[in-house]
Write a protein that holds these residues in place. Structure first.
Motif, PDB file in Angstrom:
ATOM      1  N   LYS A  81      27.487   2.464  13.711  1.00  0.00           N
ATOM      2  CA  LYS A  81      28.661   3.736  14.058  1.00  0.00           C
ATOM      3  C   LYS A  81      28.478   4.972  13.075  1.00  0.00           C
ATOM      4  N   ARG A  82      27.872   4.743  12.205  1.00  0.00           N
ATOM      5  CA  ARG A  82      27.706   5.488  11.194  1.00  0.00           C
ATOM      6  C   ARG A  82      26.561   6.414  11.448  1.00  0.00           C
ATOM      7  N   VAL A  83      25.343   6.048  12.272  1.00  0.00           N
ATOM      8  CA  VAL A  83      24.197   6.528  12.522  1.00  0.00           C
ATOM      9  C   VAL A  83      24.204   7.190  13.829  1.00  0.00           C
ATOM     10  N   SER A  84      25.245   6.809  14.554  1.00  0.00           N
ATOM     11  CA  SER A  84      25.113   7.014  15.982  1.00  0.00           C
ATOM     12  C   SER A  84      25.440   8.784  16.229  1.00  0.00           C
ATOM     13  N   GLU A  85      24.912   9.098  17.304  1.00  0.00           N
ATOM     14  CA  GLU A  85      25.261  10.739  17.818  1.00  0.00           C
ATOM     15  C   GLU A  85      26.508  10.876  18.435  1.00  0.00           C
ATOM     16  N   HIS A  86      26.775   9.540  18.870  1.00  0.00           N
ATOM     17  CA  HIS A  86      28.201   9.558  19.662  1.00  0.00           C
ATOM     18  C   HIS A  86      29.219   8.376  18.988  1.00  0.00           C
ATOM     19  N   PRO A  87      29.746   8.393  17.841  1.00  0.00           N
ATOM     20  CA  PRO A  87      30.608   7.503  17.336  1.00  0.00           C
ATOM     21  C   PRO A  87      31.852   7.269  17.905  1.00  0.00           C
ATOM     22  N   GLU A  88      32.243   8.242  18.878  1.00  0.00           N
ATOM     23  CA  GLU A  88      33.503   8.312  19.338  1.00  0.00           C
ATOM     24  C   GLU A  88      33.239   6.928  20.473  1.00  0.00           C
ATOM     25  N   LYS A  89      32.180   6.871  21.085  1.00  0.00           N
ATOM     26  CA  LYS A  89      32.252   5.626  22.125  1.00  0.00           C
ATOM     27  C   LYS A  89      32.270   4.283  21.493  1.00  0.00           C
ATOM     28  N   PHE A  90      32.230   4.052  20.336  1.00  0.00           N
ATOM     29  CA  PHE A  90      32.388   2.931  19.708  1.00  0.00           C
ATOM     30  C   PHE A  90      33.881   2.516  19.898  1.00  0.00           C
ATOM     31  N   GLY A  91      34.068   1.273  20.334  1.00  0.00           N
ATOM     32  CA  GLY A  91      35.455   0.800  20.628  1.00  0.00           C
ATOM     33  C   GLY A  91      35.685   0.972  22.131  1.00  0.00           C
ATOM     34  N   HIS A  92      34.729   1.754  22.790  1.00  0.00           N
ATOM     35  CA  HIS A  92      35.136   1.891  24.003  1.00  0.00           C
ATOM     36  C   HIS A  92      34.054   1.556  25.154  1.00  0.00           C
ATOM     37  N   GLY A  93      32.837   0.843  24.539  1.00  0.00           N
ATOM     38  CA  GLY A  93      31.850   0.163  25.576  1.00  0.00           C
ATOM     39  C   GLY A  93      30.647   0.957  24.813  1.00  0.00           C
ATOM     40  N   ALA A  94      30.167   1.046  23.879  1.00  0.00           N
ATOM     41  CA  ALA A  94      28.681   1.305  23.262  1.00  0.00           C
ATOM     42  C   ALA A  94      27.846   0.375  23.204  1.00  0.00           C
ATOM     43  N   ILE A  95      26.661   0.239  23.966  1.00  0.00           N
ATOM     44  CA  ILE A  95      25.980  -0.962  23.948  1.00  0.00           C
ATOM     45  C   ILE A  95      25.137  -1.050  22.791  1.00  0.00           C
ATOM     46  N   GLU A  96      24.956  -0.224  21.952  1.00  0.00           N
ATOM     47  CA  GLU A  96      24.618  -0.238  20.538  1.00  0.00           C
ATOM     48  C   GLU A  96      25.299  -1.265  19.628  1.00  0.00           C
ATOM     49  N   ALA A  97      26.816  -1.013  20.069  1.00  0.00           N
ATOM     50  CA  ALA A  97      27.699  -1.965  19.137  1.00  0.00           C
ATOM     51  C   ALA A  97      27.572  -3.318  19.761  1.00  0.00           C
ATOM     52  N   VAL A  98      26.740  -3.770  20.671  1.00  0.00           N
ATOM     53  CA  VAL A  98      26.669  -4.984  21.030  1.00  0.00           C
ATOM     54  C   VAL A  98      25.205  -5.554  20.371  1.00  0.00           C
ATOM     55  N   ALA A  99      24.144  -4.708  20.467  1.00  0.00           N
ATOM     56  CA  ALA A  99      22.897  -4.990  20.142  1.00  0.00           C
ATOM     57  C   ALA A  99      22.652  -5.280  18.552  1.00  0.00           C
ATOM     58  N   GLY A 100      23.545  -4.088  17.866  1.00  0.00           N
ATOM     59  CA  GLY A 100      23.377  -4.261  16.526  1.00  0.00           C
ATOM     60  C   GLY A 100      23.784  -5.482  15.822  1.00  0.00           C
ATOM     61  N   PRO A 101      25.044  -5.962  16.021  1.00  0.00           N
ATOM     62  CA  PRO A 101      25.569  -6.912  15.466  1.00  0.00           C
ATOM     63  C   PRO A 101      25.068  -8.407  15.823  1.00  0.00           C
ATOM     64  N   GLU A 102      24.789  -8.343  17.301  1.00  0.00           N
ATOM     65  CA  GLU A 102      24.079  -9.706  17.661  1.00  0.00           C
ATOM     66  C   GLU A 102      22.846  -9.791  16.964  1.00  0.00           C
ATOM     67  N   SER A 103      21.867  -8.854  16.854  1.00  0.00           N
ATOM     68  CA  SER A 103      20.654  -8.861  16.217  1.00  0.00           C
ATOM     69  C   SER A 103      20.948  -9.382  14.994  1.00  0.00           C
ATOM     70  N   ALA A 104      21.830  -8.851  14.400  1.00  0.00           N
ATOM     71  CA  ALA A 104      22.102  -8.953  12.815  1.00  0.00           C
ATOM     72  C   ALA A 104      22.500 -10.635  12.546  1.00  0.00           C
ATOM     73  N   ASN A 105      23.450 -10.983  13.275  1.00  0.00           N
ATOM     74  CA  ASN A 105      24.084 -12.508  13.099  1.00  0.00           C
ATOM     75  C   ASN A 105      22.645 -13.531  13.417  1.00  0.00           C
ATOM     76  N   ASN A 106      21.839 -13.205  14.298  1.00  0.00           N
ATOM     77  CA  ASN A 106      20.949 -14.014  14.453  1.00  0.00           C
ATOM     78  C   ASN A 106      19.622 -13.770  13.538  1.00  0.00           C
TER      79      ASN A 106
END
Length: 332
Positions: free
Chosen positions: A210-235
Motif C-alpha cells: 500500500k505504501r509503494v503503490s501508485e494507487h493506494p486508494e484501491k487497497f481494500g476495494h480489490g487491489a490484486i497486488e494486495a493479494v499477491a504480496g501477502p500470499e507470497s510473503a507467508n509462503n
C-alpha cells in the motif's frame, strides 16, 4: 494455500496468515475476479516458495548467525512495526491504532507465557489458553460477513462467464510481479527470525504494498497486488523458518517446532553440523519442499476456475453453509 480459497471466495480466512488476503481477495471475487485472485495467489506462492527454498539452501548457516543478533529489543520493535502497519490498512489511522490496542488487550487474557500466572480469566478454566486468533478471525470475517450481507442485502458476486476468464491475465502479472518479489524477500527474512511467523510477514507485506503503490486508494476495494504480496510473503516465510531450525536448532514457527521434535526423536541434533553429518536428510527435506510447491501450482491453477463455481450457489443456501463451516472449523 487452502486457507486462501475460503479467504477469497467466502471472506473466511483459513488461518491467521490469510487474513490480509481476505480483505482485497473477497472484493475481487465480488467483482467477478475471484479466479484471477486465486490464480495470482498460487503463482505468487510458488515463486516465493522457490525463492525461499533457494535462500534456505544457499545461505542457511549465514542467515542463522545473523538471526541470533536479534534480541528482545529488536523483537519488540518488529512486533510494534507489525501492529502499527495495521493502522495503514484501513482508511482511518486512529481506528487502526485503536484496533491494534484492542487486540493487545485481548492477547493478555489467559496464562502469562513468562511467569505462568493467570490473567483476566474470571474463574473460567476454558479461558486459560486465551483468545485464539483463528476464533477472532472467523468471527469477524466469516460470521461478520454473513450477518452484514444479510442485513444490507449485498448483491451476489459476479461469476466469470468462461473458464479462461477465471485465470489471471497478462495485465495482472505485470501489476503483481514486483509485489510478488517484494513479498518473497520480506517474507523470507521475517521467517528467518525465530517466532516472527507468516502472520506478521503478511501484515507487513500488505502495508508495504500500500505504501509503494501508485494507487493506494484501491487497497481494500480489490487491489490484486494486495493479494499477491501477502500470499507470497507467508509462503516464503515457511522456507525462512527452516533456516534457524536446521542451522541452530531453534524452531522458527509452530510447524518447525514439531519437526524439531521429530528430528530429536530420531537421534539427530539440529545445528550447524547437521548439514555435514546428515546431508541426505537436509537436502531431502529441501527437495520435498520444492516438490510440494510444484504440486500446489499444478493443483491450484486448474482448480482456481472450478473453485469460483462455489459462488454460483444461491446465498440462501450459501450463508447457512458458511456458518456451519465457521462453527465446525473453530470447534475442530
Amino acid at each position: 494455500y487452502g486457507g486462501t480459497i475460503t479467504s477469497v471466495l467466502l471472506s473466511i480466512p483459513g488461518e491467521s496468515s490469510s487474513v490480509m488476503t481476505a480483505i482485497d481477495g473477497h472484493q475481487l471475487a465480488r467483482q467477478g475476479r475471484g479466479g484471477a485472485a486465486l490464480g495470482i495467489a498460487a503463482i505468487g506462492s510458488f515463486i516465493a516458495g522457490v525463492l525461499g527454498i533457494i535462500g534456505l539452501a544457499v545461505a542457511a548457516p549465514l542467515l542463522a548467525r545473523g538471526a541470533l543478533a536479534f534480541g528482545p529489543p529488536e523483537y519488540f520493535s518488529l512486533v510494534v512495526l507489525g501492529l502499527t502497519s495495521l493502522a495503514l490498512v484501513g482508511g482511518s489511522l486512529i481506528k487502526g491504532l485503536m484496533m491494534g490496542v484492542f487486540g493487545l488487550c485481548l492477547a493478555t487474557v489467559g496464562t502469562d507465557p513468562q511467569m505462568g500466572n493467570t490473567r483476566f480469566i474470571f474463574g473460567q478454566l476454558w479461558m486459560l489458553d486465551g483468545v485464539e486468533f483463528l476464533v477472532l478471525a472467523v468471527a469477524i470475517f466469516g460470521v461478520g460477513e454473513v450477518l452484514s450481507s444479510a442485513e444490507h442485502g449485498v448483491p451476489p458476486a459476479k461469476i466469470e462467464s468462461t473458464f479462461k476468464s477465471a485465470w489471471p491475465t497478462y495485465a495482472d502479472w505485470i501489476a503483481t510481479r514486483w509485489a510478488i518479489l517484494r513479498g518473497s524477500v520480506l517474507g523470507f527474512f521475517i521467517g528467518v527470525l525465530p517466532g516472527a511467523g507468516a502472520t506478521i510477514a503478511s501484515f507487513l507485506s500488505y502495508a508495504l504494498e500500500k505504501r509503494v503503490s501508485e494507487h493506494p486508494e484501491k487497497f481494500g476495494h480489490g487491489a490484486i497486488e494486495a493479494v499477491a504480496g501477502p500470499e507470497s510473503a507467508n509462503n516464503a516465510s515457511s522456507a525462512g523458518a527452516m533456516v534457524p531450525t536446521f542451522a541452530l536448532g531453534i524452531p522458527g514457527s509452530n510447524t518447525t517446532a514439531t519437526m524439531l521434535g521429530a528430528l530429536v526423536m530420531f537421534g539427530l541434533r539440529p545445528g550447524p553440523q547437521l548439514f555435514e553429518q546428515s546431508p541426505d536428510l537436509v537436502w531431502g527435506i529441501i527437495a520435498s519442499m520444492f516438490i510440494g510447491n510444484a504440486i500446489l501450482l499444478v493443483l491450484n491453477i486448474p482448480l482456481a476456475g472450478l473453485s469460483v463455481l462455489l459462488l454460483r450457489v444461491r446465498y440462501a443456501l450459501l450463508y447457512p453453509m458458511i456458518l456451519a463451516i465457521c462453527i465446525a472449523g473453530v470447534y475442530s
